[in-house]
Design an enzyme around this catalytic site. Sequence first.
Site, mmCIF file in Angstrom:
data_model
loop_
_atom_site.group_PDB
_atom_site.id
_atom_site.type_symbol
_atom_site.label_atom_id
_atom_site.label_comp_id
_atom_site.label_asym_id
_atom_site.label_seq_id
_atom_site.Cartn_x
_atom_site.Cartn_y
_atom_site.Cartn_z
ATOM 1 N N TYR A 21 -51.693 -35.473 -24.958
ATOM 2 C CA TYR A 21 -51.029 -36.552 -24.227
ATOM 3 C C TYR A 21 -51.502 -36.536 -22.781
ATOM 4 O O TYR A 21 -51.352 -35.519 -22.097
ATOM 5 C CB TYR A 21 -49.513 -36.335 -24.276
ATOM 6 C CG TYR A 21 -48.715 -37.608 -24.365
ATOM 7 C CD1 TYR A 21 -48.129 -37.995 -25.556
ATOM 8 C CD2 TYR A 21 -48.524 -38.425 -23.262
ATOM 9 C CE1 TYR A 21 -47.377 -39.169 -25.657
ATOM 10 C CE2 TYR A 21 -47.777 -39.597 -23.352
ATOM 11 C CZ TYR A 21 -47.209 -39.956 -24.559
ATOM 12 O OH TYR A 21 -46.479 -41.102 -24.656
ATOM 13 N N GLU A 46 -52.476 -37.401 -13.301
ATOM 14 C CA GLU A 46 -53.769 -37.604 -12.634
ATOM 15 C C GLU A 46 -53.803 -36.785 -11.343
ATOM 16 O O GLU A 46 -52.778 -36.217 -10.935
ATOM 17 C CB GLU A 46 -53.960 -39.093 -12.312
ATOM 18 C CG GLU A 46 -53.894 -39.937 -13.569
ATOM 19 C CD GLU A 46 -54.134 -41.413 -13.307
ATOM 20 O OE1 GLU A 46 -54.339 -41.787 -12.129
ATOM 21 O OE2 GLU A 46 -54.121 -42.175 -14.282
ATOM 22 N N GLN A 74 -27.018 2.425 -12.528
ATOM 23 C CA GLN A 74 -26.397 1.104 -12.493
ATOM 24 C C GLN A 74 -27.352 0.003 -12.001
ATOM 25 O O GLN A 74 -27.289 -1.138 -12.458
ATOM 26 C CB GLN A 74 -25.166 1.154 -11.604
ATOM 27 C CG GLN A 74 -24.055 0.300 -12.124
ATOM 28 C CD GLN A 74 -22.785 0.489 -11.330
ATOM 29 O OE1 GLN A 74 -22.797 0.393 -10.088
ATOM 30 N NE2 GLN A 74 -21.709 0.752 -12.008
ATOM 31 N N GLU A 126 -43.823 -31.134 -17.821
ATOM 32 C CA GLU A 126 -42.839 -32.067 -18.416
ATOM 33 C C GLU A 126 -41.724 -32.385 -17.423
ATOM 34 O O GLU A 126 -40.562 -32.542 -17.786
ATOM 35 C CB GLU A 126 -42.203 -31.520 -19.704
ATOM 36 C CG GLU A 126 -43.118 -30.846 -20.678
ATOM 37 C CD GLU A 126 -44.206 -31.758 -21.210
ATOM 38 O OE1 GLU A 126 -44.086 -32.984 -21.040
ATOM 39 O OE2 GLU A 126 -45.180 -31.229 -21.754
HETATM 40 C C1 LIG Z 1 -50.569 -25.917 -17.489
HETATM 41 C C2 LIG Z 1 -50.207 -27.346 -17.349
HETATM 42 C C3 LIG Z 1 -50.276 -28.179 -18.461
HETATM 43 C C4 LIG Z 1 -49.959 -29.536 -18.335
HETATM 44 N N1 LIG Z 1 -50.099 -30.358 -19.432
HETATM 45 C C5 LIG Z 1 -49.998 -31.712 -19.264
HETATM 46 C C6 LIG Z 1 -50.310 -32.612 -20.330
HETATM 47 O O1 LIG Z 1 -50.602 -32.200 -21.466
HETATM 48 N N2 LIG Z 1 -50.274 -33.943 -20.087
HETATM 49 C C7 LIG Z 1 -49.939 -34.436 -18.858
HETATM 50 O O2 LIG Z 1 -49.945 -35.648 -18.692
HETATM 51 N N3 LIG Z 1 -49.604 -33.611 -17.835
HETATM 52 C C8 LIG Z 1 -49.640 -32.268 -17.997
HETATM 53 N N4 LIG Z 1 -49.336 -31.418 -16.958
HETATM 54 C C9 LIG Z 1 -48.953 -31.981 -15.674
HETATM 55 C C10 LIG Z 1 -47.524 -31.710 -15.259
HETATM 56 O O3 LIG Z 1 -46.617 -32.449 -16.031
HETATM 57 C C11 LIG Z 1 -47.426 -31.995 -13.756
HETATM 58 O O4 LIG Z 1 -48.143 -30.968 -13.088
HETATM 59 C C12 LIG Z 1 -46.012 -32.082 -13.242
HETATM 60 O O5 LIG Z 1 -45.344 -33.208 -13.765
HETATM 61 C C13 LIG Z 1 -45.957 -32.133 -11.721
HETATM 62 O O6 LIG Z 1 -46.816 -33.088 -11.208
HETATM 63 P P1 LIG Z 1 -47.865 -32.697 -10.045
HETATM 64 O O7 LIG Z 1 -48.563 -31.452 -10.457
HETATM 65 O O8 LIG Z 1 -48.686 -33.870 -9.745
HETATM 66 O O9 LIG Z 1 -46.978 -32.312 -8.807
HETATM 67 P P2 LIG Z 1 -46.373 -33.357 -7.725
HETATM 68 O O10 LIG Z 1 -45.756 -34.498 -8.429
HETATM 69 O O11 LIG Z 1 -47.394 -33.641 -6.709
HETATM 70 O O12 LIG Z 1 -45.237 -32.471 -7.078
HETATM 71 C C14 LIG Z 1 -45.506 -31.496 -6.074
HETATM 72 C C15 LIG Z 1 -44.159 -30.923 -5.629
HETATM 73 O O13 LIG Z 1 -43.341 -31.983 -5.081
HETATM 74 C C16 LIG Z 1 -42.103 -31.982 -5.748
HETATM 75 N N5 LIG Z 1 -41.569 -33.339 -5.838
HETATM 76 C C17 LIG Z 1 -42.203 -34.463 -6.261
HETATM 77 N N6 LIG Z 1 -41.361 -35.510 -6.234
HETATM 78 C C18 LIG Z 1 -40.170 -35.046 -5.801
HETATM 79 C C19 LIG Z 1 -38.892 -35.631 -5.554
HETATM 80 N N7 LIG Z 1 -38.660 -36.930 -5.803
HETATM 81 N N8 LIG Z 1 -37.895 -34.833 -5.107
HETATM 82 C C20 LIG Z 1 -38.108 -33.512 -4.888
HETATM 83 N N9 LIG Z 1 -39.283 -32.901 -5.097
HETATM 84 C C21 LIG Z 1 -40.304 -33.661 -5.546
HETATM 85 C C22 LIG Z 1 -42.392 -31.404 -7.129
HETATM 86 O O14 LIG Z 1 -41.206 -30.923 -7.750
HETATM 87 C C23 LIG Z 1 -43.364 -30.301 -6.774
HETATM 88 O O15 LIG Z 1 -42.644 -29.191 -6.313
HETATM 89 C C24 LIG Z 1 -49.572 -30.051 -17.079
HETATM 90 C C25 LIG Z 1 -49.489 -29.199 -15.972
HETATM 91 C C26 LIG Z 1 -49.796 -27.858 -16.105
HETATM 92 C C27 LIG Z 1 -49.718 -26.971 -14.894
#
Ligand SMILES: Cc1cc2nc3c(=O)[nH]c(=O)nc-3n(C[C@H](O)[C@H](O)[C@H](O)COP(=O)(O)OP(=O)(O)OC[C@H]3O[C@@H](n4cnc5c(N)ncnc54)[C@H](O)[C@@H]3O)c2cc1C
Length: 391
Positions: free
Chosen positions: A122, A126, A276, A364
């Site tokens: 899935y 990006e 403990q 997720e």
């Molecule tokens: C090992 C791995 C496997 C993955 N597999 C998949 C996959 O199969 N398919 C897929 O599509 N994606 C996949 N992902 C992507 C994953 O779902 C995203 O990394 C995740 O949703 C976070 O997005 P980002 O990395 O762009 O972080 P960002 O969205 O840039 O977030 C960076 C930080 O900002 C915080 N943040 C962002 N918005 C807010 C808000 N509104 N309020 C407070 N804090 C916020 C986040 O919590 C985080 O701490 C995978 C990621 C990893 C690491």
Amino acid sequence: MDLRLTEEDRVLQERAREFTRRHLFPYELECERDDGLAPDRLAEIRSAVVEWRFNAINHAPEDGGQGHDLLQQTLIEEEWGQATGALWDVPWRPSIPLREGTEAQKDEYLRPACRGERRDAYAITEEEAGSDPSRIRTAAMRKDGGFVITGEKWHVTTGDVADFLLVHAHVDGDPAKPTVFFVEKDLPGVGVVRTPKYTHRFVFEHPIFALDDVRVGEDKVLGEVGGGNDLTREWFVEERLMIAARTVGASIRALDLSLAFARERQAFGKPIAQHQGVGFMLADMAAEIASEKSLLYRVCWEAARGSLSRSDLHALAAAVKLVCSETAGRVLDRAVQVHGGRGYMRENPVERLWREVRVDRIWEGTSEIQRAILLNELTKRGLQAFVGWPT
Ligand SMILES: Cc1cc2nc3c(=O)[nH]c(=O)nc-3n(C[C@H](O)[C@H](O)[C@H](O)COP(=O)(O)OP(=O)(O)OC[C@H]3O[C@@H](n4cnc5c(N)ncnc54)[C@H](O)[C@@H]3O)c2cc1C
């Protein structure tokens, strides 16, 4: 309130436990050492998956799945989640939105995927868009009765072993038309940019894919144009609950190993469990696991009975994922501490689980995004989803 499992569910749980012992645990060190498993080893486990009827536990029997409800899937995933190296991902669970396909799409994708002949990955995230998928740049432009897709997808889990991707793109580049497309990996224009390494050892990879003018027909839209967010949301609910189930399994194994170690290991004239400082770490682990497990099972049990509305289930799945993944982080950290230097050795399952549960607070939907979902539910509809139980 009768909280006992049915005989059928108890047998299923026992079968999943036995499968994990026989077909996942033996390969953990190999997976850690070799950063994955060799093709013949994977083939061996895959035949066991079919033999034990653990393929497609999340899909309906008419599509070739096992037809297990969310409670039964939780029982299974909790057992599988005890295994390191993400070996729980060898048994395939085709993405749940595939059930929304047309009959022709089911014949081409879902049913072979349930049999284990095909595999999906899935692709939503990006480089510039993760938590906020409205920011995705991947565009599907209409052309000659079909679409031309261009963009780049990051962290695509199982992208190395999948043969098709479910690509989340904006039709006409319009964020109001989020849409999911079937994209065969061998189509012209689909390529792997690179395959990064991550903190955990994962039996499969999470490559970055480039989609460069990839042509697909109209029949490659899953659901409807503009229906992408609903499909992805459906995927998130199931995935969040199953992540939670696996982290509960990981925490239970960590406590089991920590207790055994602390009873044996001597320091200052007695087993360390009797100091403990160590004993209380074990006590906290036990209390937190008991608490997270209660929440997980309550929600999955209600979901299996069909007594939750879609919005309640969405909110509760976020609560379950938040609580269980954060608990696992604390439990595994203590497990490493209880084991001392041995807890920091990669040959020790607690070290591997400690590294592996870290991502459960990120993928997720990060913990912050789960909190945002909970806050949204609270401010829009109040406390009912969380405290209105039992009914
Ligand atoms: C090992 C791995 C496997 C993955 N597999 C998949 C996959 O199969 N398919 C897929 O599509 N994606 C996949 N992902 C992507 C994953 O779902 C995203 O990394 C995740 O949703 C976070 O997005 P980002 O990395 O762009 O972080 P960002 O969205 O840039 O977030 C960076 C930080 O900002 C915080 N943040 C962002 N918005 C807010 C808000 N509104 N309020 C407070 N804090 C916020 C986040 O919590 C985080 O701490 C995978 C990621 C990893 C690491």
